[in-house]
Design a protein around this motif. Sequence first.
Motif, mmCIF file in Angstrom:
data_model
loop_
_atom_site.group_PDB
_atom_site.id
_atom_site.type_symbol
_atom_site.label_atom_id
_atom_site.label_comp_id
_atom_site.label_asym_id
_atom_site.label_seq_id
_atom_site.Cartn_x
_atom_site.Cartn_y
_atom_site.Cartn_z
ATOM 1 N N ARG A 155 0.807 -1.530 -0.045
ATOM 2 C CA ARG A 155 0.145 -0.333 -0.569
ATOM 3 C C ARG A 155 0.141 1.205 -0.427
ATOM 4 N N PHE A 156 2.033 0.751 0.789
ATOM 5 C CA PHE A 156 2.330 2.481 0.990
ATOM 6 C C PHE A 156 4.032 3.018 0.344
ATOM 7 N N ASP A 282 -6.340 3.016 6.649
ATOM 8 C CA ASP A 282 -4.739 3.881 6.512
ATOM 9 C C ASP A 282 -3.738 3.217 7.991
ATOM 10 N N LYS A 283 -4.997 3.923 9.295
ATOM 11 C CA LYS A 283 -4.129 4.459 10.645
ATOM 12 C C LYS A 283 -3.564 2.810 10.513
ATOM 13 N N ALA A 290 0.537 -3.976 14.601
ATOM 14 C CA ALA A 290 -0.952 -5.058 15.139
ATOM 15 C C ALA A 290 -1.440 -5.095 14.344
ATOM 16 N N SER A 291 -1.300 -4.771 12.783
ATOM 17 C CA SER A 291 -2.646 -5.322 12.072
ATOM 18 C C SER A 291 -2.225 -6.634 11.754
ATOM 19 N N SER A 292 -1.212 -7.215 11.865
ATOM 20 C CA SER A 292 -0.844 -8.508 11.443
ATOM 21 C C SER A 292 -2.099 -9.378 11.310
ATOM 22 N N LYS A 446 -9.248 5.217 2.868
ATOM 23 C CA LYS A 446 -8.779 3.620 4.547
ATOM 24 C C LYS A 446 -8.769 3.224 2.639
ATOM 25 N N THR A 447 -8.075 1.858 2.698
ATOM 26 C CA THR A 447 -7.699 1.355 1.757
ATOM 27 C C THR A 447 -8.382 -0.355 1.326
#
Length: 484
Positions: A155-156, A282-283, A290-292, A446-447
């Motif tokens: 994404r980034f 996105d945050k 933490a999102s994994s 959002k992604t």
Amino acid sequence: MFTKRNVVLFAAAATAFIVGSLIWSHYDAMAVAAAGGLKMLIANPPALAATLGGNLNALLERRSAIVAEMGALLDKAEKEDRDLSAEEIAAYDKLKGEKASLDTRIARLEDVSASTAQLAQARPAIAARSGIVHPPAPEAAREFENIGQFMHAVRFNPNDQRLNFVESAGSNADDLSAEMRMDNQTQGGFMVPTQLRTTIMSVPAQDALVRPRAQVIEAGSPPDAGVTMPALDQTGQNPANMFGGIQVSWIGEGDEKPETDAKLREISLVPKEVAGFVTITDKLLRNWQASSSFIEGLLRGGVTAAEDFAFLRGDGVARPLGILNAGAVYYVNRATANHVTYADVVGMVARLLMRGGTSPVWSMPQAALPDIASLKDEAGRYIWKPDARDGFAGTLLGYPVRWNNRSVGLGTKGDIILADWSYYLIKDGSGPFVAASEHVKFTSNKTVIKIFWNVDGAPWLTAPIKEENGYQVSPFVGLDVPAG
């Protein structure tokens, strides 16, 4: 004193001197030109290599033509079952001599070409070979720690070097085929790295019903190519159908033996593409540590649900063929509409293909739990739940029970399934691939993450099997609506 004879001799000598000087001057000029050309070639090793290569190719072509002529002479004589004639022997020996001469010339050119190639090799400067020891530095990262870090890069940071690195693939990225790369722009996404693919595609038994029990065929190369396998055709009348139609007869001494043959059929699986997407903030995605686990759970859950649903209920059109739509299922009519009775489950087990082991499992909607928990035998005793203190039993008539809310509704044909999934084939294709886009939800920060992969599946049986005594069984048994 000059006489007439001396004058003639002097003139002849002068003429010879002048002619000789001119000849030697010509040869000197040629030698100088040749030396100059040679110096130019030596000063330019690639040009010299190209010249030698052209000469070598020409000689190789001539030798190939000579060998072909020699082979044609021998082939003609062998086809006519004779030795070579005198004329053919002479022709053969002449060709053999020409080939020997060419072999010598080719060997010389190959030796010089190899030396020329060494001239063209770049050598490091003396300073680069002086043994200077540089302080150790950390090796460049080649792998992602988890799926969250991978998605963060997609994404980034799409230029992240780890998206391009392929273990043991060489330095020339152009030589990599699309299915080997992670940056598969032709597909419009990034292939999930191998070490993370197992995380996405791992479907523990409590999550997936079919994949952990089916026969899975790896993607192979090319990954999306179909696979065709032979199978024994066991349809038809018993008992010959068990052995593909082979007829066995008792015959007397000297009687003619009957002709027989086995029937084979082909099973073809061609991976179909399936895709899904999920939206996250996105945050959350920036905090990949933490999102994994969150992203991993969403993607694995989506893959598992899509595959399980297709393997169970797919119609085979641009998707796998589920067993509910396959001809291999043997259906047992239920005794009471919209309910499950003890006689129903016993009748289903009676039609199961039994070859030992306990690999078959029950698949049923949770709505069937009240009927299953209250099953009674003919004496009115509960058979699945003896008392109200302990939990429900994990098996029914010896086979594990799976509450499967991807099943059709209670009372519908195929709501209860007893299946041995080892008779189901799954062919994996390329992928999974992922792509991330911020444009769809740009104003919401959002992604949208899209995941897509290729897979196919089908039972390798086309119909229930008649045992040698004529009794029909199947590895897939379903509960039907009441008869009539």
